[in-house]
Design a protein around this motif. Structure first.
Motif, PDB file in Angstrom:
ATOM      1  N   MET A   1     -37.614  16.613  -4.342  1.00 37.42           N
ATOM      2  CA  MET A   1     -36.618  17.189  -5.236  1.00 37.42           C
ATOM      3  C   MET A   1     -35.238  16.834  -4.702  1.00 37.42           C
ATOM      4  N   GLN A  28     -37.718  30.334 -12.639  1.00 37.99           N
ATOM      5  CA  GLN A  28     -38.762  30.713 -11.685  1.00 37.99           C
ATOM      6  C   GLN A  28     -39.567  29.511 -11.189  1.00 37.99           C
ATOM      7  N   PRO A  29     -39.994  28.577 -12.049  1.00 38.09           N
ATOM      8  CA  PRO A  29     -40.691  27.388 -11.505  1.00 38.09           C
ATOM      9  C   PRO A  29     -39.806  26.568 -10.571  1.00 38.09           C
ATOM     10  N   PHE A  30     -38.508  26.477 -10.899  1.00 32.96           N
ATOM     11  CA  PHE A  30     -37.579  25.773 -10.023  1.00 32.96           C
ATOM     12  C   PHE A  30     -37.507  26.449  -8.657  1.00 32.96           C
ATOM     13  N   CYS A  31     -37.390  27.771  -8.659  1.00 30.67           N
ATOM     14  CA  CYS A  31     -37.321  28.521  -7.403  1.00 30.67           C
ATOM     15  C   CYS A  31     -38.605  28.343  -6.587  1.00 30.67           C
ATOM     16  N   ASP A  32     -39.737  28.357  -7.265  1.00 35.84           N
ATOM     17  CA  ASP A  32     -41.012  28.152  -6.565  1.00 35.84           C
ATOM     18  C   ASP A  32     -41.062  26.782  -5.898  1.00 35.84           C
ATOM     19  N   ASP A  33     -40.556  25.754  -6.579  1.00 38.55           N
ATOM     20  CA  ASP A  33     -40.523  24.412  -5.988  1.00 38.55           C
ATOM     21  C   ASP A  33     -39.617  24.361  -4.768  1.00 38.55           C
ATOM     22  N   ILE A  34     -38.464  25.009  -4.845  1.00 36.37           N
ATOM     23  CA  ILE A  34     -37.545  25.049  -3.698  1.00 36.37           C
ATOM     24  C   ILE A  34     -38.197  25.764  -2.518  1.00 36.37           C
ATOM     25  N   LEU A  36     -41.332  26.077  -1.806  1.00 42.29           N
ATOM     26  CA  LEU A  36     -42.387  25.242  -1.226  1.00 42.29           C
ATOM     27  C   LEU A  36     -41.821  24.049  -0.460  1.00 42.29           C
ATOM     28  N   GLU A  37     -40.692  23.521  -0.897  1.00 37.88           N
ATOM     29  CA  GLU A  37     -40.123  22.334  -0.275  1.00 37.88           C
ATOM     30  C   GLU A  37     -39.449  22.620   1.067  1.00 37.88           C
ATOM     31  N   TYR A  38     -38.730  23.732   1.168  1.00 34.99           N
ATOM     32  CA  TYR A  38     -37.972  24.045   2.380  1.00 34.99           C
ATOM     33  C   TYR A  38     -38.793  24.907   3.330  1.00 34.99           C
TER      34      TYR A  38
END
Length: 96
Positions: A1, A28-34, A36-38
């Motif tokens: 991302m 919410q899906p955007f926050c979930d991706d962040i 998981l990434e960090y």
């Protein structure tokens, strides 16, 4: 991302939330991706991932934007984005 969850992005997100262009089904899906990434995601992203009420989401983002160190440059830089968000809503024929 490629999105960096910094204050400039938070200003853009706050404008989109305030204009009701996006709501919890979008952020919410955007926050979930962040998250998981960090390895250490920003606390405001974790908080935002748990809310559904638009007012609470706006409050979380604004609290982060106005936290220390306070930068007013981003707020004045994005005045036209609100109008763009309203135009996108109009173009999509959103009624709210």
């Amino acid at each position: 991302m490629k999105i960096e969850p910094n204050k400039e992005f938070a200003c853009k997100l706050g404008i989109m939330l305030g204009s009701k262009l996006i709501w919890y089904k979008h952020f919410q899906p955007f926050c979930d991706d962040i998250i998981l990434e960090y390895t250490k995601p920003p606390y405001w992203i974790i908080e935002l991932a748990t809310v559904r009420y638009q007012g609470s989401a706006i409050e979380i983002v604004n609290k982060y934007i106005h936290s220390e160190p306070c930068i007013t440059y981003y707020n004045s830089k994005h005045f036209d984005q609100y109008i763009a968000c309203l135009y996108i809503k109009y173009d999509r024929r959103d009624t709210e």
